[in-house]
Motif scaffolding. Sequence first.
Motif, mmCIF file in Angstrom:
data_model
loop_
_atom_site.group_PDB
_atom_site.id
_atom_site.type_symbol
_atom_site.label_atom_id
_atom_site.label_comp_id
_atom_site.label_asym_id
_atom_site.label_seq_id
_atom_site.Cartn_x
_atom_site.Cartn_y
_atom_site.Cartn_z
ATOM 1 N N ILE A 54 0.773 -1.343 -0.069
ATOM 2 C CA ILE A 54 -0.012 -0.056 0.007
ATOM 3 C C ILE A 54 0.760 1.309 0.111
ATOM 4 O O ILE A 54 0.596 2.188 -0.870
ATOM 5 C CB ILE A 54 -0.956 0.041 1.233
ATOM 6 C CG1 ILE A 54 -2.062 -1.169 1.066
ATOM 7 C CG2 ILE A 54 -1.486 1.271 1.423
ATOM 8 C CD1 ILE A 54 -2.655 -1.368 2.287
ATOM 9 N N LYS A 55 1.916 1.205 0.733
ATOM 10 C CA LYS A 55 2.670 2.301 0.778
ATOM 11 C C LYS A 55 3.594 2.409 -0.467
ATOM 12 O O LYS A 55 3.843 3.564 -0.856
ATOM 13 C CB LYS A 55 3.896 2.225 1.945
ATOM 14 C CG LYS A 55 3.170 2.207 3.312
ATOM 15 C CD LYS A 55 4.198 2.064 4.526
ATOM 16 C CE LYS A 55 3.474 2.494 5.725
ATOM 17 N NZ LYS A 55 4.144 2.152 7.008
ATOM 18 N N ILE A 56 3.925 1.425 -1.169
ATOM 19 C CA ILE A 56 4.686 1.482 -2.505
ATOM 20 C C ILE A 56 3.512 2.347 -3.638
ATOM 21 O O ILE A 56 4.095 3.201 -4.075
ATOM 22 C CB ILE A 56 5.151 0.152 -3.048
ATOM 23 C CG1 ILE A 56 6.056 -0.451 -2.034
ATOM 24 C CG2 ILE A 56 5.394 0.276 -4.533
ATOM 25 C CD1 ILE A 56 6.396 -1.840 -2.263
ATOM 26 N N ILE A 57 2.217 1.719 -3.385
ATOM 27 C CA ILE A 57 1.567 2.496 -4.346
ATOM 28 C C ILE A 57 1.286 3.943 -4.082
ATOM 29 O O ILE A 57 1.295 4.584 -4.918
ATOM 30 C CB ILE A 57 0.037 1.760 -4.172
ATOM 31 C CG1 ILE A 57 0.207 0.242 -4.644
ATOM 32 C CG2 ILE A 57 -1.067 2.417 -4.877
ATOM 33 C CD1 ILE A 57 -0.926 -0.569 -4.003
ATOM 34 N N ASN A 58 1.242 4.167 -2.597
ATOM 35 C CA ASN A 58 1.080 5.538 -2.337
ATOM 36 C C ASN A 58 2.318 6.626 -2.678
ATOM 37 O O ASN A 58 2.090 7.682 -2.805
ATOM 38 C CB ASN A 58 0.385 5.620 -0.985
ATOM 39 C CG ASN A 58 -0.659 5.345 -0.713
ATOM 40 O OD1 ASN A 58 -1.888 5.237 -1.733
ATOM 41 N ND2 ASN A 58 -1.071 4.677 0.565
ATOM 42 N N LYS A 59 3.378 5.948 -2.699
ATOM 43 C CA LYS A 59 4.786 6.695 -2.566
ATOM 44 C C LYS A 59 5.319 6.355 -3.977
ATOM 45 O O LYS A 59 6.520 6.888 -4.204
ATOM 46 C CB LYS A 59 5.443 6.487 -1.566
ATOM 47 C CG LYS A 59 5.018 6.615 -0.261
ATOM 48 C CD LYS A 59 5.934 6.244 0.986
ATOM 49 C CE LYS A 59 5.183 6.744 2.330
ATOM 50 N NZ LYS A 59 6.195 6.541 3.307
ATOM 51 N N ALA A 60 4.929 5.736 -4.856
ATOM 52 C CA ALA A 60 5.633 5.281 -6.124
ATOM 53 C C ALA A 60 5.938 6.773 -7.017
ATOM 54 O O ALA A 60 6.970 6.767 -7.286
ATOM 55 C CB ALA A 60 4.923 4.580 -6.997
#
Length: 177
Positions: A54-60
């Motif tokens: 989820i963090k990867i999606i939000n911070k990509a």
Amino acid sequence: MIQSINRLIARIANGDEAALNELARLISSRMLSVARSIMRDWALAEDVVQESFIKIINKAHRFKRGNGYAWICKIVHNTALNTLRKIKPTTNIDELFDMSDTIDVAEKSTTSLTVELAMSVLDKQEKLLIYQKYFMDYTVRDSAKATGIDKSTISRKIIKAEEKMRLFLSESGQKQH
């Protein structure tokens, strides 16, 4: 592999769901290994990996050139540490260091055994403070807030605990020679 990961992160930043699936197939087992090394609990480690995605999606969109693999591992590492911080330590601090007598010493790595032996010279509060500092990346302020003890006392206790461990390690090293 790093270039592939970097391209996948860029695609994720552009909303490409297929890229997320590809990334998961490529490195989810490695992400789980990072999480397990910190969490020591399979279910919690899986939760950490899910939260990391989820963090990867939000911070990509914030990822710039560099090592995407290292960036993802750092996200997993930080997510695991934050999860540990949310979990209250067990009442038996020895459990955190896996110091039970039921585990065969031969199965443990030399380093792990050395750390456990060095920790055995500490009292319960010292063990907790060392655990917070080295395993949970707590600052003195974090430990003070968590324990209700003032920062200067926490600093002194950590220094004292570290010195006890150093002394133990130097004495046990001399006995081996």
